[in-house]
Design an enzyme around this catalytic site. Structure first.
Site, PDB file in Angstrom:
ATOM      1  N   LYS A   1      32.982 -24.105 -45.126  1.00 48.64           N
ATOM      2  CA  LYS A   1      33.400 -24.950 -44.007  1.00 48.64           C
ATOM      3  C   LYS A   1      33.379 -26.426 -44.392  1.00 48.64           C
ATOM      4  CE  LYS A   1      34.345 -22.018 -40.693  1.00 48.64           C
ATOM      5  NZ  LYS A   1      35.755 -21.851 -40.250  1.00 48.64           N
TER       6      LYS A   1
ATOM      7  N   TYR B   1      28.928 -19.678 -45.963  1.00 52.84           N
ATOM      8  CA  TYR B   1      29.745 -20.075 -44.807  1.00 52.84           C
ATOM      9  C   TYR B   1      29.801 -21.596 -44.676  1.00 52.84           C
ATOM     10  CZ  TYR B   1      31.239 -20.268 -39.894  1.00 52.84           C
ATOM     11  OH  TYR B   1      31.909 -20.523 -38.717  1.00 52.84           O
TER      12      TYR B   1
END
Length: 311
Positions: A169, A165
């Site tokens: 990002k 994640y």
């Protein structure tokens, strides 16, 4: 101060069937925008699909007197992104605002994390933002106007359960910076936010709608006011990232210390170690505007210390 409104503007919000994206869509519609509510309707993991969440938000907007249509395209694919933008053009004939909010989240730690999982995060977070922005871009260029917001995360700072994640990002952060430079002179601003809110992806059962049990009432709705400003024609910046949520708003940026420039090219590990405190000194730092500007300023800093030939 004049009210911030979006009368006559058309906005696409991805991942708007629930949580933060839903809050964005509702606020933009409340302020006069015609909204295309996109959501695949998948689980937090990205599995499955359901057109219900997107249509429910669009219906709520219409019931409140606004104008909205729903779309359940999968923006992780180029075809899905093209379908979404066609939906906006067919319904409203233009695209002025794009909020890239769609994402997935399942904690996964290294080294058990599979490469396929990492790729999936990139497909949705980075690829999805890239795909939809690329489809909107020519229309914004032709009209000489566009407001784009991408969604990054403080996960980029490092967290063991957020390997995939946070890495994805980080890609979103870099993509927003590059697009902002590309949009200079075209009337297009591109910024990103790192939201803070209790949502389904963050482990909240009710998507944070009630705010119950959440510190400082960190509901998704508290993220959206800053996003609305970045989506408005009065948006004062491009290429910036902001924390937004829980009543707090702050600029997030990459900074660089003044550092150390050696007076000759005879640099050894011992030389570097001997100037470590200067390299790490945060008392004098600057924020690079973009890659090109950084390259020029970095070269100037090196050139400012003349090379002295070793004795």
């Amino acid at each position: 101060m004049e009210p911030i409104r979006f009368d006559g503007r058309v906005a696409i919000v991805t991942g708007a069937g629930r949580g933060i994206g839903k809050a964005h869509a509702l606020l933009l519609a409340e302020r006069g925008a015609r909204v295309v509510v996109n959501d695949l309707g998948s689980a937090s993991s990205g599995d499955g699909s359901d057109s219900g969440p997107a249509e429910q938000v669009a219906a709520a907007i219409r019931a409140a007197g606004g104008d909205a249509v729903s779309d359940a395209s999968d923006i992780a694919s180029a075809e899905g992104a093209a379908q979404l933008v066609r939906r906006a053009l067919d319904a409203y004939g233009r695209v002025d605002v794009l909020v890239n909010n769609a994402g997935i989240f399942v904690p996964g730690e290294f080294p058990t994390l599979e490469v396929s999982e990492l790729r999936r995060y990139f497909d949705v977070h980075v690829g999805g933002s890239f795909n939809v922005t690329r489809e909107c871009w020519p229309h914004m260029v032709r009209s000489g106007y566009g407001r784009i917001v991408l969604t990054t995360s403080h996960g980029i700072l490092g967290s063991a359960p957020l390997i995939a994640y946070g890495t994805a990002k980080g890609g979103v952060f870099a993509l927003a910076r590059a697009l902002a430079v590309t949009g200079q002179g075209l009337g297009i601003t591109v910024n990103s936010i790192a939201p803070v809110a209790a949502t389904r992806l963050a482990g909240s059962e009710d998507d944070g709608a009630s705010g119950e049990g959440i510190p400082d009432g960190s509901t998704p709705a508290l993220v959206s006011p800053l996003v609305a400003l970045l989506c408005h024609e009065s948006c004062p910046v491009s290429g910036e990232t902001f924390l937004s949520g829980g009543r707090r708003h702050a600029r997030v940026f990459v900074a660089e210390t003044e550092g150390y420039v050696h007076p000759d090219t005879d640099i050894t590990p011992e030389v570097v170690a001997g100037h470590w405190a200067q390299i790490m000194d945060e008392s004098d730092h600057y924020v690079p505007a973009d890659t090109g500007t950084w390259m020029k300023e970095n070269a100037a800093r090196i050139a400012a210390v003349p090379i002295v030939s070793p004795a």
